[in-house]
Motif scaffolding. Structure first.
Motif, mmCIF file in Angstrom:
data_model
loop_
_atom_site.group_PDB
_atom_site.id
_atom_site.type_symbol
_atom_site.label_atom_id
_atom_site.label_comp_id
_atom_site.label_asym_id
_atom_site.label_seq_id
_atom_site.Cartn_x
_atom_site.Cartn_y
_atom_site.Cartn_z
ATOM 1 N N ALA A 56 19.043 69.679 40.647
ATOM 2 C CA ALA A 56 17.602 69.805 40.881
ATOM 3 C C ALA A 56 17.047 68.586 41.609
ATOM 4 C CB ALA A 56 16.882 70.006 39.552
ATOM 5 N N MET A 57 17.511 67.403 41.224
ATOM 6 C CA MET A 57 17.007 66.177 41.848
ATOM 7 C C MET A 57 17.438 66.077 43.307
ATOM 8 S SD MET A 57 17.487 63.387 38.791
ATOM 9 C CE MET A 57 16.371 63.411 37.373
ATOM 10 N N VAL A 58 18.691 66.389 43.579
ATOM 11 C CA VAL A 58 19.191 66.331 44.954
ATOM 12 C C VAL A 58 18.479 67.375 45.815
ATOM 13 C CG1 VAL A 58 21.211 66.750 46.418
ATOM 14 C CG2 VAL A 58 21.421 65.340 44.365
ATOM 15 N N ALA A 59 18.273 68.569 45.278
ATOM 16 C CA ALA A 59 17.566 69.612 46.025
ATOM 17 C C ALA A 59 16.145 69.172 46.368
ATOM 18 C CB ALA A 59 17.536 70.904 45.213
ATOM 19 N N ALA A 137 13.387 57.581 35.658
ATOM 20 C CA ALA A 137 14.450 56.572 35.665
ATOM 21 C C ALA A 137 15.772 57.186 36.123
ATOM 22 C CB ALA A 137 14.606 55.961 34.277
ATOM 23 N N THR A 138 16.013 58.417 35.702
ATOM 24 C CA THR A 138 17.236 59.111 36.108
ATOM 25 C C THR A 138 17.212 59.409 37.599
ATOM 26 O OG1 THR A 138 17.288 60.140 33.921
ATOM 27 C CG2 THR A 138 18.745 61.066 35.600
ATOM 28 N N HIS A 139 16.060 59.846 38.083
ATOM 29 C CA HIS A 139 15.921 60.145 39.509
ATOM 30 C C HIS A 139 16.109 58.875 40.340
ATOM 31 C CE1 HIS A 139 13.691 63.016 42.485
ATOM 32 N NE2 HIS A 139 14.874 62.652 42.918
ATOM 33 N N ASP A 140 15.628 57.752 39.847
ATOM 34 C CA ASP A 140 15.824 56.478 40.547
ATOM 35 C C ASP A 140 17.311 56.158 40.677
ATOM 36 O OD1 ASP A 140 13.121 56.108 40.849
ATOM 37 O OD2 ASP A 140 12.916 54.726 39.153
ATOM 38 N N PHE A 141 18.071 56.394 39.609
ATOM 39 C CA PHE A 141 19.518 56.152 39.635
ATOM 40 C C PHE A 141 20.197 57.066 40.650
ATOM 41 C CE2 PHE A 141 23.705 57.584 38.091
ATOM 42 C CZ PHE A 141 24.406 56.388 38.149
ATOM 43 N N VAL A 142 19.824 58.338 40.651
ATOM 44 C CA VAL A 142 20.420 59.294 41.583
ATOM 45 C C VAL A 142 20.095 58.907 43.027
ATOM 46 C CG1 VAL A 142 20.342 61.696 42.377
ATOM 47 C CG2 VAL A 142 20.480 61.191 39.930
ATOM 48 N N ARG A 143 18.844 58.556 43.286
ATOM 49 C CA ARG A 143 18.461 58.148 44.644
ATOM 50 C C ARG A 143 19.218 56.890 45.070
ATOM 51 N NH1 ARG A 143 12.747 58.902 43.088
ATOM 52 N NH2 ARG A 143 11.979 60.878 43.914
ATOM 53 N N ARG A 144 19.291 55.924 44.176
ATOM 54 C CA ARG A 144 19.950 54.651 44.504
ATOM 55 C C ARG A 144 21.421 54.848 44.843
ATOM 56 N NH1 ARG A 144 22.605 51.215 40.945
ATOM 57 N NH2 ARG A 144 21.603 52.135 39.104
ATOM 58 N N SER A 147 21.605 58.286 47.935
ATOM 59 C CA SER A 147 20.868 58.282 49.203
ATOM 60 C C SER A 147 21.680 57.739 50.382
ATOM 61 C CB SER A 147 19.551 57.507 49.063
ATOM 62 O OG SER A 147 19.781 56.169 48.691
ATOM 63 N N PRO A 148 22.598 56.765 50.189
ATOM 64 C CA PRO A 148 23.401 56.318 51.337
ATOM 65 C C PRO A 148 24.285 57.419 51.927
ATOM 66 C CG PRO A 148 23.482 54.696 49.570
ATOM 67 C CD PRO A 148 22.848 55.920 49.000
ATOM 68 N N TYR A 149 24.526 58.467 51.163
ATOM 69 C CA TYR A 149 25.380 59.567 51.620
ATOM 70 C C TYR A 149 24.565 60.728 52.202
ATOM 71 C CZ TYR A 149 29.069 57.234 48.983
ATOM 72 O OH TYR A 149 29.977 56.319 48.525
#
Length: 234
Positions: A56-59, A137-144, A147-149
């Protein structure tokens, strides 16, 4: 490395000090290390939760970052970003491999076993973070970490069986495929999963694999062949 050191290292990777440390302890514990104990002692349940939250977060991030991209391109990007290959690579770079707790039965499986464990623990960390720290906080971890990929080139890469099946079913049948885990067999440290894929409520494919994602991919490939589609084109 002792357990408290592994937990501290995992918290550093997450960028979060857990209020409930049983969550992060379970998140880094391979099923082979806790055979015979309750299922909550290993990462499996947290992996299930983290997989859904991560998707869901990546989408959401892709939808906002690429407003001109069509559904097919977004689907290919999402599948690539949450694939085992990407997640295991990201987890490896984060140092997750150093904190995973393995049982003796798993220590001889080599690179293949580590690849699968890295992917699973990344997802279980997402699940543990969500329960302990909340969505943002979880979304911040996923983005961090992901996001480089995140590149539009991912939309141009060869399409996976799952992505291909989703494209053709949405285009031709106006519905999305649904995957269900049919069974799990073998020892806890080396299970074999069987999944089926349904389209409009009808089973169209079945597949096996050493992870749930592999079995779903095999089921999608089986469905494409049975339905008369080819993976890369028609």
């Amino acid at each position: 490395m002792k357990m408290h050191q592994r937990v501290a290292a995992a918290e550093k990777i997450c960028g979060h000090k857990f209020k409930d440390r049983t969550l992060i302890t379970s998140a880094i514990t391979h099923p082979s290390a806790v055979e015979g104990q309750p299922v909550s002692a290993s990462y499996e349940r947290l992996e299930f939760l983290g997989d859904s939250i991560l998707g869901a977060m990546v989408a959401t991030d892709l939808f906002e970052a690429f407003p001109a991209m069509d559904e097919g391109g977004l689907t290919r990007m999402k599948i690539s970003l949450v694939s085992g290959k990407t997640l295991s690579e990201v987890a490896g770079e984060l140092g997750v491999g150093d904190v995973i707790v393995f049982g003796e039965s798993e220590k001889g499986t080599g690179a293949r076993g580590m690849h699968s464990a890295l992917e699973n623990v990344y997802e279980s960390i997402v699940g543990a973070l969500y329960l302990d720290a909340g969505y943002e906080a979880t979304h911040d971890f996923v983005r961090r970490t992901l996001s480089p990929y995140m590149s539009p080139k991912l939309a141009e890469r060869p399409i996976s069986p799952k992505s291909r099946l989703q494209e053709v079913t949405q285009r031709d049948m106006r519905c999305a495929p649904e995957y269900k885990l049919e069974g799990e067999e073998g020892p806890a440290h080396k299970p074999t999963f069987t999944s089926v894929v349904l389209v409009d409520g009808r089973r169209v494919g079945r597949g096996k694999g050493c992870s749930k994602k592999e079995s779903e991919s095999a089921a999608a490939l089986d469905a494409l062949e049975r339905m008369g589609y080819q993976q890369a084109g028609e």
